[in-house]
Motif scaffolding. Structure first.
Motif, PDB file in Angstrom:
ATOM      1  N   HIS A  37     174.941  -0.316 -21.845  1.00 51.63           N
ATOM      2  CA  HIS A  37     175.061   0.868 -20.996  1.00 51.63           C
ATOM      3  C   HIS A  37     174.737   2.135 -21.784  1.00 51.63           C
ATOM      4  O   HIS A  37     174.040   3.028 -21.301  1.00 51.63           O
ATOM      5  N   LEU A  38     175.221   2.191 -23.015  1.00 52.58           N
ATOM      6  CA  LEU A  38     175.017   3.372 -23.849  1.00 52.58           C
ATOM      7  C   LEU A  38     173.573   3.530 -24.306  1.00 52.58           C
ATOM      8  O   LEU A  38     173.080   4.650 -24.446  1.00 52.58           O
ATOM      9  N   VAL A  39     172.900   2.413 -24.576  1.00 50.81           N
ATOM     10  CA  VAL A  39     171.517   2.478 -25.049  1.00 50.81           C
ATOM     11  C   VAL A  39     170.664   3.260 -24.060  1.00 50.81           C
ATOM     12  O   VAL A  39     169.868   4.131 -24.435  1.00 50.81           O
ATOM     13  N   HIS A  40     170.827   2.948 -22.780  1.00 54.36           N
ATOM     14  CA  HIS A  40     170.068   3.678 -21.758  1.00 54.36           C
ATOM     15  C   HIS A  40     170.704   5.023 -21.445  1.00 54.36           C
ATOM     16  O   HIS A  40     170.008   6.042 -21.319  1.00 54.36           O
ATOM     17  N   GLY A  41     172.040   5.053 -21.345  1.00 59.56           N
ATOM     18  CA  GLY A  41     172.731   6.263 -20.938  1.00 59.56           C
ATOM     19  C   GLY A  41     172.598   7.400 -21.922  1.00 59.56           C
ATOM     20  O   GLY A  41     172.504   8.568 -21.528  1.00 59.56           O
ATOM     21  N   PHE A  42     172.553   7.091 -23.219  1.00 61.48           N
ATOM     22  CA  PHE A  42     172.451   8.128 -24.238  1.00 61.48           C
ATOM     23  C   PHE A  42     171.151   8.906 -24.073  1.00 61.48           C
ATOM     24  O   PHE A  42     171.139  10.139 -24.030  1.00 61.48           O
ATOM     25  N   ASN A  43     170.048   8.184 -23.960  1.00 59.30           N
ATOM     26  CA  ASN A  43     168.746   8.841 -23.800  1.00 59.30           C
ATOM     27  C   ASN A  43     168.645   9.580 -22.466  1.00 59.30           C
ATOM     28  O   ASN A  43     168.066  10.669 -22.387  1.00 59.30           O
ATOM     29  N   SER A  44     169.201   8.982 -21.413  1.00 58.36           N
ATOM     30  CA  SER A  44     169.164   9.632 -20.106  1.00 58.36           C
ATOM     31  C   SER A  44     169.942  10.939 -20.120  1.00 58.36           C
ATOM     32  O   SER A  44     169.535  11.931 -19.499  1.00 58.36           O
ATOM     33  N   ALA A  45     171.069  10.939 -20.841  1.00 55.82           N
ATOM     34  CA  ALA A  45     171.888  12.149 -20.916  1.00 55.82           C
ATOM     35  C   ALA A  45     171.127  13.281 -21.607  1.00 55.82           C
ATOM     36  O   ALA A  45     171.148  14.427 -21.156  1.00 55.82           O
ATOM     37  N   PHE A  46     170.428  12.952 -22.705  1.00 56.80           N
ATOM     38  CA  PHE A  46     169.653  13.972 -23.403  1.00 56.80           C
ATOM     39  C   PHE A  46     168.517  14.501 -22.525  1.00 56.80           C
ATOM     40  O   PHE A  46     168.216  15.700 -22.530  1.00 56.80           O
ATOM     41  N   GLY A  93     178.519   8.748 -11.136  1.00 55.03           N
ATOM     42  CA  GLY A  93     177.572   7.640 -11.217  1.00 55.03           C
ATOM     43  C   GLY A  93     177.394   6.947  -9.876  1.00 55.03           C
ATOM     44  O   GLY A  93     176.267   6.628  -9.467  1.00 55.03           O
ATOM     45  N   PHE A  94     178.490   6.729  -9.171  1.00 49.18           N
ATOM     46  CA  PHE A  94     178.413   6.100  -7.848  1.00 49.18           C
ATOM     47  C   PHE A  94     177.700   7.007  -6.844  1.00 49.18           C
ATOM     48  O   PHE A  94     176.927   6.529  -6.014  1.00 49.18           O
ATOM     49  N   VAL A  95     177.970   8.306  -6.935  1.00 41.49           N
ATOM     50  CA  VAL A  95     177.320   9.257  -6.025  1.00 41.49           C
ATOM     51  C   VAL A  95     175.813   9.272  -6.247  1.00 41.49           C
ATOM     52  O   VAL A  95     175.026   9.229  -5.287  1.00 41.49           O
ATOM     53  N   LEU A  96     175.384   9.307  -7.518  1.00 39.76           N
ATOM     54  CA  LEU A  96     173.951   9.317  -7.825  1.00 39.76           C
ATOM     55  C   LEU A  96     173.292   8.028  -7.359  1.00 39.76           C
ATOM     56  O   LEU A  96     172.174   8.043  -6.829  1.00 39.76           O
ATOM     57  N   GLU A  97     173.970   6.900  -7.555  1.00 38.25           N
ATOM     58  CA  GLU A  97     173.408   5.618  -7.124  1.00 38.25           C
ATOM     59  C   GLU A  97     173.259   5.588  -5.601  1.00 38.25           C
ATOM     60  O   GLU A  97     172.243   5.127  -5.066  1.00 38.25           O
ATOM     61  N   TYR A  98     174.283   6.077  -4.916  1.00 33.69           N
ATOM     62  CA  TYR A  98     174.242   6.110  -3.453  1.00 33.69           C
ATOM     63  C   TYR A  98     173.111   7.018  -2.959  1.00 33.69           C
ATOM     64  O   TYR A  98     172.362   6.662  -2.046  1.00 33.69           O
ATOM     65  N   SER A 151     160.626  -0.872 -16.064  1.00 35.84           N
ATOM     66  CA  SER A 151     161.985  -0.499 -16.441  1.00 35.84           C
ATOM     67  C   SER A 151     162.708  -1.700 -17.029  1.00 35.84           C
ATOM     68  O   SER A 151     162.321  -2.838 -16.811  1.00 35.84           O
ATOM     69  N   THR A 152     163.772  -1.421 -17.773  1.00 34.91           N
ATOM     70  CA  THR A 152     164.557  -2.492 -18.374  1.00 34.91           C
ATOM     71  C   THR A 152     165.638  -2.955 -17.412  1.00 34.91           C
ATOM     72  O   THR A 152     165.979  -2.268 -16.446  1.00 34.91           O
ATOM     73  N   TRP A 153     166.190  -4.127 -17.705  1.00 36.25           N
ATOM     74  CA  TRP A 153     167.294  -4.646 -16.885  1.00 36.25           C
ATOM     75  C   TRP A 153     168.465  -3.682 -16.910  1.00 36.25           C
ATOM     76  O   TRP A 153     169.109  -3.452 -15.890  1.00 36.25           O
ATOM     77  N   VAL A 154     168.744  -3.121 -18.069  1.00 36.75           N
ATOM     78  CA  VAL A 154     169.880  -2.210 -18.209  1.00 36.75           C
ATOM     79  C   VAL A 154     169.716  -0.990 -17.323  1.00 36.75           C
ATOM     80  O   VAL A 154     170.642  -0.583 -16.617  1.00 36.75           O
ATOM     81  N   SER A 155     168.506  -0.381 -17.344  1.00 38.19           N
ATOM     82  CA  SER A 155     168.287   0.831 -16.550  1.00 38.19           C
ATOM     83  C   SER A 155     168.403   0.551 -15.057  1.00 38.19           C
ATOM     84  O   SER A 155     168.797   1.429 -14.286  1.00 38.19           O
ATOM     85  N   ASN A 173     170.422  -1.678 -13.767  1.00 35.47           N
ATOM     86  CA  ASN A 173     171.758  -2.185 -13.449  1.00 35.47           C
ATOM     87  C   ASN A 173     172.854  -1.360 -14.119  1.00 35.47           C
ATOM     88  O   ASN A 173     173.896  -1.888 -14.512  1.00 35.47           O
ATOM     89  N   MET A 174     172.615  -0.051 -14.236  1.00 34.59           N
ATOM     90  CA  MET A 174     173.624   0.825 -14.831  1.00 34.59           C
ATOM     91  C   MET A 174     174.915   0.826 -14.014  1.00 34.59           C
ATOM     92  O   MET A 174     176.018   0.910 -14.560  1.00 34.59           O
ATOM     93  N   LEU A 175     174.800   0.733 -12.696  1.00 35.23           N
ATOM     94  CA  LEU A 175     175.992   0.702 -11.852  1.00 35.23           C
ATOM     95  C   LEU A 175     176.796  -0.572 -12.108  1.00 35.23           C
ATOM     96  O   LEU A 175     178.031  -0.528 -12.195  1.00 35.23           O
ATOM     97  N   LEU A 176     176.106  -1.705 -12.265  1.00 33.40           N
ATOM     98  CA  LEU A 176     176.790  -2.975 -12.516  1.00 33.40           C
ATOM     99  C   LEU A 176     177.530  -2.936 -13.845  1.00 33.40           C
ATOM    100  O   LEU A 176     178.718  -3.292 -13.922  1.00 33.40           O
ATOM    101  N   SER A 177     176.834  -2.509 -14.896  1.00 35.07           N
ATOM    102  CA  SER A 177     177.491  -2.444 -16.199  1.00 35.07           C
ATOM    103  C   SER A 177     178.609  -1.409 -16.176  1.00 35.07           C
ATOM    104  O   SER A 177     179.653  -1.585 -16.813  1.00 35.07           O
TER     105      SER A 177
END
Length: 225
Positions: free
Chosen positions: A177-186, A75-80, A99-103, A105-109
């Protein structure tokens, strides 16, 4: 493996796989912990089995730890990499429009969740390692020998309102974090098809239901200790 991780698509795919793995673990962890709210004996027996089973301790547990570290590092590598690819910020950027606040600020959460996991390790995992492998006590019994210790230790941790509040806040952020991450993973594994709507619905149910379940467990033991 190194070849896959050299590309952005490969890194996203690897991160998605690690996310699915951690989601399965989270579900299994919840299934065990929820038993503590209606049967201390069942919780103790399952916890003792998981804590002394060689397959769990020497095979699955190291894989889990690696999965956690890999997911956060990736996650840190992708953000960088994303920030490096956009060295010049836009003059006007109204993030709420696209975009949403969550998407955003995924690194923050993710950092808050990582801090929570460190706390969780300090509360439960490190004491377990100390008791079993340093002190050499694999019995799982209380000091007086009257029954297993796992339930008593769990209840004791949630006596503190500060610790209970910290756990609850962390699980709220985990849900976001999961709400956004789940869909992104799929999406990262190419699951964009006729099942997309159903997957998104399941993802929201999981992302909201499991963290709320953990919050319920914490509050239950806090108010009933």
């Amino acid at each position: 493996m190194s070849g896959i991780l050299n590309s952005t698509v490969g890194r996203k795919f690897a991160m998605a796989i690690s996310a699915f793995f951690l989601m399965v673990f989270l579900l299994q962890h919840f299934a065990i912990n929820i038993t503590s709210t209606f049967s201390s004996q069942t919780f103790n027996e399952i916890s003792h089995f998981m804590g002394t089973n060689p397959l769990v301790q020497y095979a699955l547990q190291p894989v889990l730890i690696f999965g956690v570290i890999f997911h956060f590092v990736m996650g840190f590598v992708l953000e960088y990499r994303n920030n490096k690819a956009r060295p010049v910020k836009y003059a006007v950027n109204n993030g709420n429009d696209n975009s949403t606040w969550v998407s955003r600020n995924m690194l923050l959460s993710g950092l808050v969740i990582l801090a929570f996991m460190v706390l969780h390790f300090i509360d439960f995992w490190i004491p377990e390692i100390n008791t079993k492998y340093i002190q050499g006590d694999m019995s799982g019994l209380l000091s007086d020998g009257e029954g297993y210790r796992y339930y008593e230790e769990l209840v004791h941790k949630f006596e503190s309102p500060i610790r209970t509040a910290a756990y609850s806040i962390a699980f709220i952020l985990l849900s976001m974090h999961l709400v956004h991450g789940f869909n992104s993973a799929f999406q990262s594994v190419g699951a964009n098809n006729k099942y997309t709507r159903g997957l998104k619905g399941f993802g929201k149910l999981y992302a909201i239901g499991i963290p709320l379940g953990f919050i319920f467990i914490a509050l239950f033991h806090h108010f009933n200790h």
